[in-house]
Scaffold this motif. Structure first.
Motif, short mmCIF file in Angstrom:
data_model
loop_
_atom_site.label_atom_id
_atom_site.label_comp_id
_atom_site.label_asym_id
_atom_site.label_seq_id
_atom_site.Cartn_x
_atom_site.Cartn_y
_atom_site.Cartn_z
N GLU A 91 0.82 -1.21 0.00
CA GLU A 91 0.00 0.00 0.00
C GLU A 91 0.86 1.26 0.00
O GLU A 91 0.50 2.27 -0.62
CB GLU A 91 -0.94 0.00 1.21
N ILE A 92 2.00 1.22 0.69
CA ILE A 92 2.91 2.37 0.68
C ILE A 92 3.34 2.70 -0.74
O ILE A 92 3.36 3.87 -1.15
CB ILE A 92 4.16 2.09 1.56
N LYS A 93 3.65 1.69 -1.52
CA LYS A 93 4.15 1.91 -2.87
C LYS A 93 3.09 2.50 -3.79
O LYS A 93 3.43 3.15 -4.79
CB LYS A 93 4.70 0.60 -3.43
N LYS A 94 1.82 2.28 -3.48
CA LYS A 94 0.76 2.92 -4.25
C LYS A 94 0.71 4.42 -3.96
O LYS A 94 0.42 5.22 -4.84
CB LYS A 94 -0.59 2.28 -3.92
N PRO A 119 7.25 -10.09 -0.95
CA PRO A 119 7.83 -9.67 -2.23
C PRO A 119 7.94 -8.16 -2.39
O PRO A 119 8.72 -7.68 -3.21
CB PRO A 119 6.85 -10.25 -3.25
N ASP A 120 7.18 -7.39 -1.59
CA ASP A 120 7.18 -5.94 -1.75
C ASP A 120 8.15 -5.22 -0.82
O ASP A 120 8.21 -4.00 -0.80
CB ASP A 120 5.76 -5.41 -1.53
N ILE A 121 8.92 -5.99 -0.06
CA ILE A 121 9.96 -5.40 0.79
C ILE A 121 11.24 -5.27 -0.03
O ILE A 121 11.67 -6.21 -0.69
CB ILE A 121 10.21 -6.27 2.04
N ASP A 122 11.85 -4.06 0.03
CA ASP A 122 13.05 -3.79 -0.77
C ASP A 122 14.35 -3.99 0.00
O ASP A 122 15.37 -4.35 -0.58
CB ASP A 122 13.01 -2.33 -1.27
N ILE A 123 14.30 -3.70 1.30
CA ILE A 123 15.52 -3.69 2.12
C ILE A 123 15.27 -4.44 3.42
O ILE A 123 14.21 -4.31 4.03
CB ILE A 123 15.95 -2.24 2.45
N LEU A 124 16.26 -5.19 3.86
CA LEU A 124 16.22 -5.82 5.17
C LEU A 124 16.90 -4.88 6.16
O LEU A 124 18.10 -4.61 6.05
CB LEU A 124 16.93 -7.17 5.14
N GLY A 125 16.11 -4.37 7.13
CA GLY A 125 16.68 -3.55 8.20
C GLY A 125 17.07 -4.47 9.35
O GLY A 125 16.22 -4.92 10.10
#
Length: 466
Positions: free
Chosen positions: A262-265, A290-296
């Motif tokens: 939803e953030i990416k929308k 699948p919609d996570i870009d980075i591992l914090g």
């Protein structure tokens, strides 16, 4: 060749082609009309008119194309992750590689606790800290959560970026420290938290200082009830503890991905990271995020991160920002402050991080990190006792054998929460702000960060790089 130049060359080719063809056709038709002017003058006139219209269209079209393709190239405002041909990852900001050289930032003064609204502090302590950070080449701060007041938060983010070039990792803890504890099995609770996060994104997505969004912190420690236990009748009916923890993990990580989607929308211009304590449960997370870009990643493994990079890559496969790591500077065994040991640990950790960034000799999966933390916080050990917030407590709060220098203390409680800053605090004030006391680690890191990734030495012969 960049896209602009490709378009420009394509335009030149079309323009010359059209010009040559037009001239040839014009000469041919003019001569033809002269030869037959008595016989079919009207026909020739019609052809000339038609040719003029055609030429007008061709020239006009080329002019329009020329205007479109000759616009100056504009740097993209989008911040994104790029995977290189060699498998390395880089974070791209304004078209350039960006290595996160950051700190966790929460400037709570002595005498106050986590409830203090420092965002609205009229003395603006972030201006004092921002200058010190800039002097040390720090380019990023991590906020665990924004302030309650949107305008105050926006002011801090803007000041740090506009005055000092410091970007913000904006986080939300997803309720992990709430009282009562969060219940991710409750659909109503999930929707409430999701709405909160999306409101934050809408509020700050256009701030130039935003680097990326960070969802959660060490929420995965709740799966086996180490902290903030939660569940449901269905989950509680699973008898095997490991199977129950994995079921909770799948539910939680699916929830995180739903927020990220939803953030990416709302904001397609900034990456979304997921906070995780160590590498636990990342194998479960990888199947539903699948919609996570980075591992914090939060990691306290001592002087070295050991096989963290290999484990994280095998289980999750996304680029890493160390969103929390560090070393306290209080020696619980010797019962005194020990700035030198903090320097030793932090420099070792940072060199390892930089060695594993894109294009270096390590794994190439690390985008940088945020030290825990910028300044000491005096409320942490005895949060329920306000009188203790005016004194820096020397009592340890937890144990970790990787910090070997004081693990032999009686009871093995060697991790001192109030001594993690690379900048100390004083009760003395300057212009209303508690005086900052940069420690040896600040100056050592300042020297290291000034060199950036170039500080990394090649691995020694016979030694496998971490």
């Amino acid at each position: 060749m960049d896209q602009h130049n490709v378009h420009h060359e394509h335009h030149d080719h079309r323009a010359s082609h059209h010009s040559a063809q037009g001239a040839h056709h014009h000469t041919h038709h003019t001569a033809h009309a002269h030869h037959h002017k008595r016989k079919d003058g009207k026909k020739g006139l019609y052809l000339l008119l038609l040719l003029a219209l055609l030429m007008s269209f061709m020239i006009g079209g080329c002019f329009l194309f020329s205007k479109m393709s000759s616009r100056p190239a504009v740097k993209s405002k989008k911040t994104f992750i790029e995977k290189m041909p060699n498998g390395h990852f880089r974070l791209v900001v304004n078209g350039e590689t960006y290595v996160v050289m950051g700190v966790c930032y929460q400037p709570i003064p002595p005498g106050q606790d986590y409830t203090y609204n420092w965002w609205g502090d009229p003395t603006k302590p972030w201006l004092v800290d921002g200058q010190l950070m800039k002097d040390a080449s720090i380019n990023t701060v991590r906020f665990y959560q924004p302030g309650e007041n949107r305008q105050e938060t926006r002011q801090v983010v803007s000041d740090l970026f506009q005055k000092f070039g410091i970007r913000t990792i904006m986080g939300h803890n997803l309720g992990i420290y709430d009282i009562p504890p969060p219940n991710y099995a409750d659909e109503g609770y999930r929707q409430q938290v999701k709405d909160e996060v999306l409101d934050i994104v809408r509020a700050y997505k256009d701030e130039p200082g935003i680097l990326f969004w960070l969802l959660g912190n060490e929420n995965n420690y709740s799966f086996d009830d180490q902290i903030a236990p939660w569940g449901s009748d269905e989950l509680d009916s699973i008898e095997d503890p490991k199977e129950r923890a994995n079921a909770k993990a799948k539910l939680y990580y699916s929830f995180v991905n739903d927020i990220a989607k939803e953030i990416k929308k709302i904001d397609p211009n900034h990456p979304v990271a997921m906070g995780n304590g160590e590498v636990f449960f990342l194998d479960v997370a990888s199947t539903v995020t699948p919609d996570i870009d980075i591992l914090g990643l939060i990691s306290y493994r001592g002087m070295s991160f050991g096989n963290t990079w290999e484990q994280a890559n095998k289980r999750f496969g996304k680029p890493i920002v160390l969103t929390e790591f560090g070393c306290d500077r209080y020696n619980a065994l010797a019962r005194k402050e020990d700035e030198d040991i903090q320097v030793k640990f932090l420099i070792s950790q940072w060199k390892e991080i930089l060695r594993n960034t894109c294009g270096k000799t390590g794994k190439g999966t690390v985008l940088g990190g945020c030290i825990f933390e910028w300044n000491d916080e005096w409320w942490k050990h005895d949060a329920a006792n306000p009188a203790s917030w005016y004194v820096q407590d020397e009592t340890a709060g937890w144990t970790n054998g990787a910090y070997y220098f004081d693990i032999e203390v009686e009871g093995h409680m060697n991790m001192n929460e109030e001594w993690y800053g690379i900048v100390g605090m004083s009760l003395e004030k300057e212009n209303g702000v508690n005086k900052r006391v940069p420690k040896k680690a600040y100056y050592a890191l300042k020297e290291l960060w000034a060199k950036g990734c170039d500080v990394v030495e090649p691995p020694r012969v016979g030694k496998k790089p971490n």
